[in-house]
Design a protein around this motif. Structure first.
Motif, short mmCIF file in Angstrom:
data_model
loop_
_atom_site.label_atom_id
_atom_site.label_comp_id
_atom_site.label_asym_id
_atom_site.label_seq_id
_atom_site.Cartn_x
_atom_site.Cartn_y
_atom_site.Cartn_z
N GLU A 25 11.74 41.01 31.09
CA GLU A 25 10.55 41.35 30.30
C GLU A 25 10.56 42.80 29.81
OE1 GLU A 25 5.67 41.65 31.02
OE2 GLU A 25 6.99 40.71 32.53
N TYR A 26 11.19 43.69 30.57
CA TYR A 26 11.07 45.12 30.26
C TYR A 26 12.29 45.70 29.55
CZ TYR A 26 7.43 44.43 33.72
OH TYR A 26 6.33 43.95 34.40
N LEU A 27 13.27 44.86 29.25
CA LEU A 27 14.49 45.36 28.63
C LEU A 27 14.25 45.98 27.25
CD1 LEU A 27 17.44 42.92 29.33
CD2 LEU A 27 17.05 45.20 30.25
N ALA A 28 13.44 45.33 26.45
CA ALA A 28 13.18 45.84 25.09
C ALA A 28 12.53 47.22 25.15
CB ALA A 28 12.29 44.86 24.33
N LYS A 29 11.64 47.39 26.09
CA LYS A 29 10.97 48.70 26.20
C LYS A 29 11.95 49.76 26.69
CE LYS A 29 6.82 51.00 27.78
NZ LYS A 29 5.52 50.90 28.48
N ALA A 30 12.80 49.39 27.64
CA ALA A 30 13.82 50.33 28.12
C ALA A 30 14.71 50.76 26.97
CB ALA A 30 14.65 49.68 29.22
N GLU A 31 15.12 49.81 26.14
CA GLU A 31 15.95 50.13 24.98
C GLU A 31 15.24 51.08 24.03
OE1 GLU A 31 18.08 47.83 21.20
OE2 GLU A 31 17.21 46.68 22.85
N ASN A 32 13.98 50.83 23.76
CA ASN A 32 13.23 51.69 22.85
C ASN A 32 13.06 53.10 23.40
OD1 ASN A 32 12.87 49.76 20.85
ND2 ASN A 32 10.98 48.96 21.77
N LYS A 53 23.16 38.71 32.20
CA LYS A 53 22.23 38.30 31.14
C LYS A 53 21.66 39.52 30.42
CE LYS A 53 18.17 35.33 30.38
NZ LYS A 53 17.15 34.48 31.06
N ALA A 54 21.33 40.55 31.19
CA ALA A 54 20.78 41.77 30.60
C ALA A 54 21.83 42.50 29.77
CB ALA A 54 20.25 42.70 31.70
N ILE A 55 23.06 42.56 30.28
CA ILE A 55 24.14 43.20 29.52
C ILE A 55 24.34 42.48 28.18
CG2 ILE A 55 26.65 43.55 29.46
CD1 ILE A 55 26.47 44.07 32.50
N LYS A 56 24.32 41.17 28.23
CA LYS A 56 24.51 40.40 27.00
C LYS A 56 23.42 40.68 25.99
CE LYS A 56 25.49 35.71 25.39
NZ LYS A 56 25.72 34.30 25.80
N GLU A 60 23.75 43.54 22.18
CA GLU A 60 23.52 43.17 20.79
C GLU A 60 22.95 44.33 19.97
OE1 GLU A 60 21.03 39.75 21.01
OE2 GLU A 60 22.59 38.44 21.84
N SER A 61 22.53 45.39 20.67
CA SER A 61 22.00 46.57 19.98
C SER A 61 23.11 47.32 19.26
CB SER A 61 21.32 47.50 20.99
OG SER A 61 21.02 48.76 20.40
N ASP A 62 22.80 47.84 18.08
CA ASP A 62 23.77 48.64 17.33
C ASP A 62 23.81 50.08 17.81
OD1 ASP A 62 24.50 46.49 15.72
OD2 ASP A 62 22.88 46.88 14.30
N GLU A 63 22.83 50.47 18.62
CA GLU A 63 22.70 51.88 19.01
C GLU A 63 23.05 52.15 20.46
OE1 GLU A 63 19.09 53.80 17.46
OE2 GLU A 63 18.69 51.94 16.39
N LEU A 64 22.92 51.15 21.32
CA LEU A 64 23.20 51.37 22.74
C LEU A 64 24.65 51.10 23.10
CD1 LEU A 64 20.11 49.87 24.63
CD2 LEU A 64 20.56 52.25 24.00
N ILE A 65 25.14 51.86 24.06
CA ILE A 65 26.46 51.62 24.65
C ILE A 65 26.19 51.12 26.06
CG2 ILE A 65 28.66 52.64 25.31
CD1 ILE A 65 28.09 54.82 23.18
N LEU A 184 15.83 56.66 34.07
CA LEU A 184 14.97 55.58 33.56
C LEU A 184 15.19 54.36 34.43
CD1 LEU A 184 13.02 54.53 31.35
CD2 LEU A 184 15.03 53.67 30.16
N SER A 185 14.12 53.81 34.97
CA SER A 185 14.24 52.64 35.83
C SER A 185 13.19 51.61 35.45
CB SER A 185 14.05 53.03 37.29
OG SER A 185 12.71 53.42 37.55
N GLU A 186 13.45 50.39 35.85
CA GLU A 186 12.48 49.33 35.62
C GLU A 186 11.16 49.64 36.32
OE1 GLU A 186 12.54 45.21 37.49
OE2 GLU A 186 13.50 44.82 35.54
N LYS A 187 11.26 50.19 37.53
CA LYS A 187 10.05 50.55 38.29
C LYS A 187 9.20 51.55 37.52
CE LYS A 187 11.90 49.70 42.93
NZ LYS A 187 12.25 50.32 44.23
N ALA A 188 9.86 52.53 36.88
CA ALA A 188 9.12 53.52 36.12
C ALA A 188 8.41 52.89 34.93
CB ALA A 188 10.06 54.62 35.63
#
Length: 210
Positions: A25-32, A53-56, A60-65, A184-188
């Motif tokens: 649920e929080y992956l998109a926010k972490a990316e942003n 699953k999260a890595i996959k 797909e982002s063009d900006e993240l490594i 940056l963590s999911e908990k944060a």
């Protein structure tokens, strides 16, 4: 990404966030949050069943490594790469994982703490190693001591690096970057109220922004 380019970019950014996923649920926010702070790297740790699953998804982002951390077996390394991981981080030194990554031209950060482990990394032609757990094995003082005989090696300390001491680590010329879940963590993000997680990250990054 070619190894030299990978490490040059990581050195320019200084930060390697470690992120353990327990909810997609929080992956998109972490990316942003990372994008908004001009950070490109995220290390998804194999400390949960959602890692691949999260890595996959993030790959797909063009900006993240996106890379994989806490990789303890060759099978896990292969699974991570198959799901889009662009780099591998191990808690200790594994000859078979290092060999695999070199053969595939995948940047690898093997865990080391002793001179013998660092020399083993050098025997593979590696010039950057993870120093973990930094706090248990002497912290910054240990890095300074190891940098004497290994002046041609760069370190990425994790474990015990936090908001109170990270600046000392970054300022050391033998440290390429620092890693940790404190960046940056999911908990944060879960505790985030009014983008406090993003503001907190901005406070870390701002002094080192280009």
């Amino acid at each position: 990404m070619e190894m030299n380019s990978f490490f040059k970019k990581l050195e320019s950014e200084h930060f390697l966030p470690l992120y353990t996923v327990t909810s997609m649920e929080y992956l998109a926010k972490a990316e942003n949050i990372l994008k908004n702070n001009n950070l490109s790297f995220i290390e998804i740790t194999y400390r949960s069943e959602l890692a691949s699953k999260a890595i996959k998804q993030l790959s797909e982002s063009d900006e993240l490594i996106v890379g994989a951390g806490t990789v303890r077996s060759l099978d896990t390394a292969k699974e991570a790469v198959e799901n889009g991981a662009k780099f591998i981080v191990t808690p200790g030194f594994s000859d078979e994982i290092v060999t695999y990554c070199i053969e595939k031209n995948i940047p690898i950060l093997p865990g080391t703490v002793t001179p013998s482990e660092i020399m083993r990394a050098q025997s593979y032609g590696l010039k950057v190693v993870k120093f973990f757990p930094a706090n248990v094995y002497g912290g910054l003082d240990a890095v300074k001591s190891l940098s004497g005989p290994f002046s041609d090696i760069k370190f990425v300390p994790t474990g015990g690096v936090n908001k109170t001491n990270y600046q000392e680590f970054i300022e050391n010329p033998n440290i390429l970057a620092i890693g940790g879940s404190f960046i940056l963590s999911e908990k944060a993000i879960i505790k985030d109220e009014g983008f406090s997680a993003e503001q907190s990250l901005a406070e870390l990054v701002a002094p080192y922004a280009d």
